[in-house]
Design an enzyme around this catalytic site. Structure first.
Site, short mmCIF file in Angstrom:
data_model
loop_
_atom_site.label_atom_id
_atom_site.label_comp_id
_atom_site.label_asym_id
_atom_site.label_seq_id
_atom_site.Cartn_x
_atom_site.Cartn_y
_atom_site.Cartn_z
N ASP A 182 0.82 -1.23 -0.05
CA ASP A 182 0.09 -0.02 0.06
C ASP A 182 0.73 1.53 -0.03
OD1 ASP A 182 -2.31 -1.63 -0.13
OD2 ASP A 182 -2.24 -1.42 2.26
N LYS A 209 1.61 2.13 -5.07
CA LYS A 209 2.35 1.54 -6.15
C LYS A 209 1.29 1.72 -7.54
CE LYS A 209 2.23 -2.40 -4.54
NZ LYS A 209 2.25 -2.12 -2.96
N GLY A 232 -4.55 -4.34 -3.83
CA GLY A 232 -5.59 -3.23 -4.21
C GLY A 232 -4.72 -1.94 -4.55
N HIS A 233 -4.59 -1.65 -5.72
CA HIS A 233 -4.07 -0.50 -6.34
C HIS A 233 -4.67 0.60 -6.79
CE1 HIS A 233 -0.31 -3.50 -7.22
NE2 HIS A 233 -0.77 -3.22 -5.84
N GLN A 290 2.03 -6.09 -3.01
CA GLN A 290 2.46 -6.18 -1.95
C GLN A 290 3.78 -5.33 -1.58
OE1 GLN A 290 1.35 -9.63 -3.41
NE2 GLN A 290 -0.31 -8.55 -2.90
P1 GDP Z 1 -0.74 0.45 -3.62
O1 GDP Z 1 -1.32 -0.94 -3.08
O2 GDP Z 1 0.81 0.32 -3.27
O3 GDP Z 1 -1.06 0.85 -4.94
O4 GDP Z 1 -1.41 1.48 -2.65
P2 GDP Z 1 -2.64 1.65 -2.18
O5 GDP Z 1 -3.83 2.16 -3.17
O6 GDP Z 1 -3.42 0.29 -1.59
O7 GDP Z 1 -2.97 2.73 -0.99
C1 GDP Z 1 -2.52 3.84 -1.21
C2 GDP Z 1 -3.54 5.29 -1.12
O8 GDP Z 1 -2.89 6.45 -0.93
C3 GDP Z 1 -4.42 5.06 -2.15
O9 GDP Z 1 -5.78 5.41 -1.34
C4 GDP Z 1 -3.89 6.22 -2.95
O10 GDP Z 1 -4.80 6.95 -3.56
C5 GDP Z 1 -3.52 7.20 -1.82
N1 GDP Z 1 -2.02 7.96 -2.13
C6 GDP Z 1 -1.15 7.81 -2.96
N2 GDP Z 1 -0.39 8.67 -3.00
C7 GDP Z 1 -0.64 9.60 -2.19
C8 GDP Z 1 -0.03 10.72 -1.78
O11 GDP Z 1 0.97 11.32 -2.08
N3 GDP Z 1 -0.92 11.64 -0.97
C9 GDP Z 1 -2.04 11.21 -0.36
N4 GDP Z 1 -2.60 11.96 0.65
N5 GDP Z 1 -2.66 9.99 -0.73
C10 GDP Z 1 -1.87 9.22 -1.89
P1 IMO Z 2 -0.90 -4.17 -2.30
O1 IMO Z 2 -0.47 -4.53 -3.65
C1 IMO Z 2 -1.03 -4.80 2.13
C2 IMO Z 2 -0.96 -8.63 3.62
C3 IMO Z 2 -2.20 -9.37 4.46
C4 IMO Z 2 -1.55 -10.35 5.49
C5 IMO Z 2 -0.45 -10.85 4.41
C6 IMO Z 2 -0.96 -12.18 3.71
O2 IMO Z 2 -2.43 -3.54 -2.30
O3 IMO Z 2 0.17 -3.41 -1.47
P2 IMO Z 2 -2.34 -12.81 1.75
O4 IMO Z 2 -3.86 -12.48 1.63
O5 IMO Z 2 -1.56 -12.48 0.66
O6 IMO Z 2 -2.14 -14.42 2.12
O7 IMO Z 2 -2.09 -11.82 3.06
O8 IMO Z 2 -0.25 -9.96 3.55
N1 IMO Z 2 -1.18 -8.29 2.24
C7 IMO Z 2 -1.12 -6.97 1.89
N2 IMO Z 2 -0.85 -5.80 2.65
N3 IMO Z 2 -1.06 -4.41 0.66
C8 IMO Z 2 -1.29 -5.75 -0.02
O9 IMO Z 2 -1.22 -5.47 -1.45
C9 IMO Z 2 -1.10 -6.74 0.55
N4 IMO Z 2 -1.49 -7.95 0.12
C10 IMO Z 2 -1.53 -8.95 1.19
O10 IMO Z 2 -2.76 -8.11 5.06
O11 IMO Z 2 -0.99 -9.61 6.47
MG MG Z 3 -3.00 -1.58 -1.87
#
Ligand code: GDP
Ligand code: IMO
Ligand code: MG
Length: 421
Positions: free
Chosen positions: A14, A17, A41-42, A223
Site C-alpha cells: 500500500d 504503487k 488493491g492498487h 504487496q
Molecule cells: P498500492 O497498493 O501500493 O497501490 O497503494 P494503495 O492504493 O493500496 O494505497 C495507497 C493510498 O494512498 C491510495 O488511497 C492512494 O490514492 C493514496 N495516495 C497515493 N499517493 C498519495 C499521496 O501522495 N498523498 C495522499 N494523500 N494519498 C496518496
Molecule cells: P498491495 O499490492 C498490504 C498482507 C495481508 C496479510 C499478508 C498475507 O495493495 O500493496 P495474503 O492474502 O497475501 O495471504 O495475506 O499480506 N497483504 C497486503 N498488505 N497491501 C497488499 O497489497 C497486501 N497483500 C497482502 O494483509 O498480512
Molecule cells: Mg494496496
C-alpha cells in the site's frame, strides 16, 4: 536490447504503487504484473475519479498501453471478471489492451475456503490474510497440483477442476471447516467464460520479443518487500516473492535484463494484518496518521496499522531489490506534525543492531532521530525547489542513509500531485 524497469513497494504494501505506475505509464508501451493476485488493491485517481485495481495492471487506463498478467500471478476469475467489467463500463476495450499468461495459476473457490479455514485454525496467530485464497493457490502451485489459465482450453478442464476440488474438500474436512462454495462456483465459471475472450499467451515469449523490438516495459509489483515469502517478516508474509527477483521468475525475464528499479515508500509506514512492525504507534500520533492518511485497506477496508518511517527496514529493502531510484509517497500526510521521527537503528535484547534481523519481533526497540516538521501545506508544490527547507532536509537524510536518490515525490493521490526531479 531494452531492459524491464520495475516499480515495487519497499514496506508492507500500500505504498502507492498503483498511482506511480499510472503516472509512469506514458513512458512505457507495456505494463506487466509479475506476482500476487487479488490480495493487491492498487488505487488510481484522475479526472476526479478513483479506481481500485486488484489483478489488472495499472497501465490499463492509458491509451496505447498493453497490459500483461504474468505467469507469477494467481487469478481469481470472479474478481478479475468483475474488475474488467468495471473498466469496460468506462468505455475502455480491455480485451484489446490485455493479455494473460497461460502459466498463471487459478484461485479456485475452495482455495478461498481453505484460506479461511487455515486462518480460523490458527486463531490468535493468524496471518491476517486478505482471505482471497492466495496462500492455498500458491501452495498448490509449488505442490504441483495447481490449475493454470492454459488448462481452461483443455478438453479435460472440468475433470481436472473436480479432482482438485475433491482434494480441497478432503482438506477442509480435516480442518472440520464447513462452507458452501456452490454460489461462488457458479460465478467462478461465468468468470472463466469471460476470461476466454482474452488472448492466453506464453508471456515469457511475448515479453522477450517486446524487449528485442526495443519496446519499453514496466513491471508492477504487488504487496511490499517486507511481505516477501523469503525475506519478509515470516510467517506474517504473503506467499510470493515480492522482491525484484520475482520479476525474473514471474515474467520470464533474465536478471541481466532488469533496468531501473523504482522503490516506493511512504514518508511514514503502515501495515495491515498481523506481524512485526517495529515503529508502530499505538498512541494518538498513530491514530492521526491513520485518519489524515485515510489508512484503510483498498481491498479489505481494514484499518491499517501506522507508525514512523523505519530506515533500518527501508535500507534492507533497498539492498535486496537493488533499488536505483526512490519514490516517496504521501508526503502531504506529515504536513501538520511539529516533530517527525525516523528509526535509524534498533535495540534488540539490549544490543544495538543496524540491520533488519531474523528475530524481527516485539523485542525490537527502535532508536529514533527527530526532525523538525515543515508545518505547512505542500499539496500544491510542483517543483522540488518550492519545498520548505525542513522537507528538503528530511529527503536529503533518507537519500544519504539509503545511498539512492529520491527521484519522485508524491503530495496527493491525484496523478497531477507528483513532483519528478
Ligand atoms: P498500492 O497498493 O501500493 O497501490 O497503494 P494503495 O492504493 O493500496 O494505497 C495507497 C493510498 O494512498 C491510495 O488511497 C492512494 O490514492 C493514496 N495516495 C497515493 N499517493 C498519495 C499521496 O501522495 N498523498 C495522499 N494523500 N494519498 C496518496
Ligand atoms: P498491495 O499490492 C498490504 C498482507 C495481508 C496479510 C499478508 C498475507 O495493495 O500493496 P495474503 O492474502 O497475501 O495471504 O495475506 O499480506 N497483504 C497486503 N498488505 N497491501 C497488499 O497489497 C497486501 N497483500 C497482502 O494483509 O498480512
Ligand atoms: Mg494496496
Amino acid at each position: 536490447m531494452k531492459k524491464v524497469d520495475v516499480v515495487l513497494g519497499l514496506q508492507w504494501g500500500d505504498e502507492g504503487k498503483g498511482k506511480v505506475v499510472d503516472v509512469l505509464t506514458p513512458n512505457y508501451d507495456v505494463i506487466a504484473r509479475f506476482q500476487g493476485g487479488p490480495n493487491a488493491g492498487h488505487s488510481l485517481h484522475f479526472g476526479g475519479e478513483k479506481f481500485v485495481l486488484h489483478t489488472v495492471p495499472s497501465g490499463i487506463f492509458r491509451d496505447g498501453s498493453m497490459n500483461i498478467i504474468g505467469n507469477g500471478v494467481v487469478i481469481d476469475p470472479v474478481i478479475l471478471a468483475e474488475e474488467i467489467s468495471q473498466i469496460e463500463a468506462t468505455g475502455i476495450d480491455v480485451v484489446s489492451r490485455m493479455k494473460i499468461s497461460k502459466r498463471a495459476h487459478l484461485i479456485l473457490p475452495t482455495h478461498r475456503a481453505l484460506d479461511a479455514a487455515s486462518e480460523a485454525a490458527k486463531g490468535k496467530t493468524k496471518i491476517g490474510s486478505t482471505l482471497k485464497g492466495i496462500g492455498p493457490a500458491y501452495m498448490d502451485k509449488t505442490g504441483r497440483n495447481g490449475l493454470r489459465v492454459g488448462d481452461i482450453l483443455l478438453p479435460d478442464f472440468m475433470e481436472r477442476y473436480q479432482a482438485l476440488k475433491e482434494k480441497h474438500f478432503f482438506q477442509l474436512r480435516q480442518y472440520d471447516y464447513q462452507v458452501d462454495t456452490t454460489a461462488y462456483e457458479q460465478e467462478w465459471f461465468r468468470g472463466i467464460e469471460s476470461l476466454k475472450r482474452f488472448e492466453f499467451v506464453d508471456s515469457e515469449m511475448v515479453v522477450n520479443n517486446y524487449l528485442k523490438q526495443d519496446t519499453a516495459i514496466l513491471a508492477e509489483g504487488a504487496q511490499g518487500s517486507l511481505l516477501d515469502i523469503d525475506f519478509g517478516t515470516y510467517p506474517y508474509v504473503t506467499s510470493s516473492n515480492t522482491l525484484c527477483a520475482g520479476v525474473c521468475t514471474g515474467l520470464g525475464v533474465a536478471p541481466t535484463r532488469i533496468g531501473e528499479v523504482y522503490g516506493i515508500f511512504k514518508a511514514y509506514c503502515t501495515r495491515v494484518g498481523s506481524g512485526p512492525f517495529p515503529t508502530e504507534l499505538f498512541d494518538a500520533t498513530g491514530e492521526t496518521l491513520r485518519q489524515v492518511g485515510n489508512e484503510f485497506g483498498a481491498t479489505t477496508g481494514r484499518p491499517r496499522r501506522c507508525g514512523w518511517l523505519d530506515l533500518v527496514a527501508l535500507k534492507y529493502a533497498v539492498m535486496m531489490n537493488g533499488v536505483t531510484a526512490l519514490i516517496m509517497m504521501k508526503s502531504d500526510i506529515l504536513n501538520d506534525f511539529d516533530i517527525i521521527k525516523v528509526a535509524v537503528g534498533y535495540e534488540v535484547n539490549g544490543q544495538k543492531v543496524d540491520y533488519f534481523p531474523y528475530e524481527a519481533d516485539e523485542n525490537i526497540t527502535p532508536i529514533y532521530r527527530e526532525f523538525e516538521g515543515w508545518n505547512c501545506d505542500i499539496c500544491n508544490v510542483r517543483d522540488f525547489e518550492q519545498f520548505p527547507q525542513q522537507f528538503k532536509d528530511y529527503v536529503a537524510f533518507i537519500e544519504a542513509e539509503c545511498g539512492v536518490p529520491v527521484k519522485i515525490i508524491s503530495v496527493g493521490p491525484d496523478r497531477e500531485e507528483t513532483i519528478v526531479r
